[in-house]
Design a protein around this motif. Sequence first.
Motif, short mmCIF file in Angstrom:
data_model
loop_
_atom_site.label_atom_id
_atom_site.label_comp_id
_atom_site.label_asym_id
_atom_site.label_seq_id
_atom_site.Cartn_x
_atom_site.Cartn_y
_atom_site.Cartn_z
N MET A 257 0.86 -1.26 -0.10
CA MET A 257 0.07 -0.06 -0.16
C MET A 257 0.98 1.29 -0.11
SD MET A 257 -3.05 0.78 2.65
CE MET A 257 -3.97 -0.72 2.27
N THR B 102 -1.94 4.97 2.82
CA THR B 102 -1.73 4.61 3.90
C THR B 102 -2.19 5.98 4.85
OG1 THR B 102 -0.03 3.04 3.76
CG2 THR B 102 -0.26 3.75 6.06
N GLU C 196 2.57 3.50 8.37
CA GLU C 196 2.17 2.29 8.87
C GLU C 196 1.93 2.07 10.26
OE1 GLU C 196 4.32 -1.37 7.48
OE2 GLU C 196 2.52 -1.58 6.22
N GLU D 167 -8.39 -4.53 3.62
CA GLU D 167 -6.72 -4.38 3.17
C GLU D 167 -5.96 -3.73 4.14
OE1 GLU D 167 -9.40 -1.00 1.10
OE2 GLU D 167 -9.57 -3.43 1.71
N THR D 168 -6.73 -2.80 4.89
CA THR D 168 -5.97 -2.16 6.06
C THR D 168 -5.59 -3.09 7.05
OG1 THR D 168 -7.43 -0.22 5.93
CG2 THR D 168 -6.38 -0.83 8.19
N GLN E 2 -2.63 -5.33 5.73
CA GLN E 2 -1.39 -4.40 5.94
C GLN E 2 -0.96 -4.52 7.22
OE1 GLN E 2 -1.91 -0.32 5.11
NE2 GLN E 2 0.25 0.14 5.04
N ASP F 221 0.51 -8.04 8.29
CA ASP F 221 1.84 -8.35 7.97
C ASP F 221 2.82 -7.15 8.51
OD1 ASP F 221 1.31 -10.09 5.82
OD2 ASP F 221 0.83 -8.64 4.27
N HIS F 222 2.36 -6.25 9.05
CA HIS F 222 3.50 -5.23 9.59
C HIS F 222 3.75 -5.93 10.88
CE1 HIS F 222 5.18 -1.73 11.30
NE2 HIS F 222 4.19 -1.62 12.22
#
Length: 209
Positions: A1, A6, A106, A132-133, A136, A139-140
Amino acid sequence: MSHEITWKSVHDERESLLEDLAGLSDAQWRAPSLCEDWSVQQVVAHLASSARTSKASAAKQMLTHKGNVQAVSDAGVARFSGGTPAETLEAFRESMHERVSPFSAEAALGEVVVHAEDIRRALDIEHTYPAETLRQLADHYKDAGLGMGAGDRIKGLHLMATDQKWETGKGDVVSGPIIALIMTMLGRTAYLDDLSGDGVETYRARLTR
């Protein structure tokens, strides 16, 4: 993203939380959140403070508090929680569209989503986050450092979302809604009952020890 997308997500989530906060009673503002020993008002004060904290100001605050991260955080909370809930809410409203962070866009997104959940879960407020948020952020956080401990909590486990396509790791399965996986990665035990799988008891033990 992308960086721009973001930051738009950060602002969108702040605005959504502001809407939820606007109707709270005084008792709800005083209620405990899921974040350590902070009340709902103190979490909002923290969000108002962190939204104004750039890399430079964070470095200055760390020097002032001799490297004590908790003292820096507590000072920010104290700055915006000493008055009425209405004053704290206004401080948060004034920070809506700030675009600074000690770390990254992020990290700012994670800050608002996780702390919004600390409030919403405690007060039984429903909210749907963009898929999608959450991907993200999952994964972060799965590789997060900065003392968050997420990597250690999920080591040797296979986390798998049940409400969208996302998974990580190998080992015994821990499955559930992706928001529950995110929040437990960050140590919020209130979400453990939302999870299932052969790895849940191992996961629970790590979060509750």
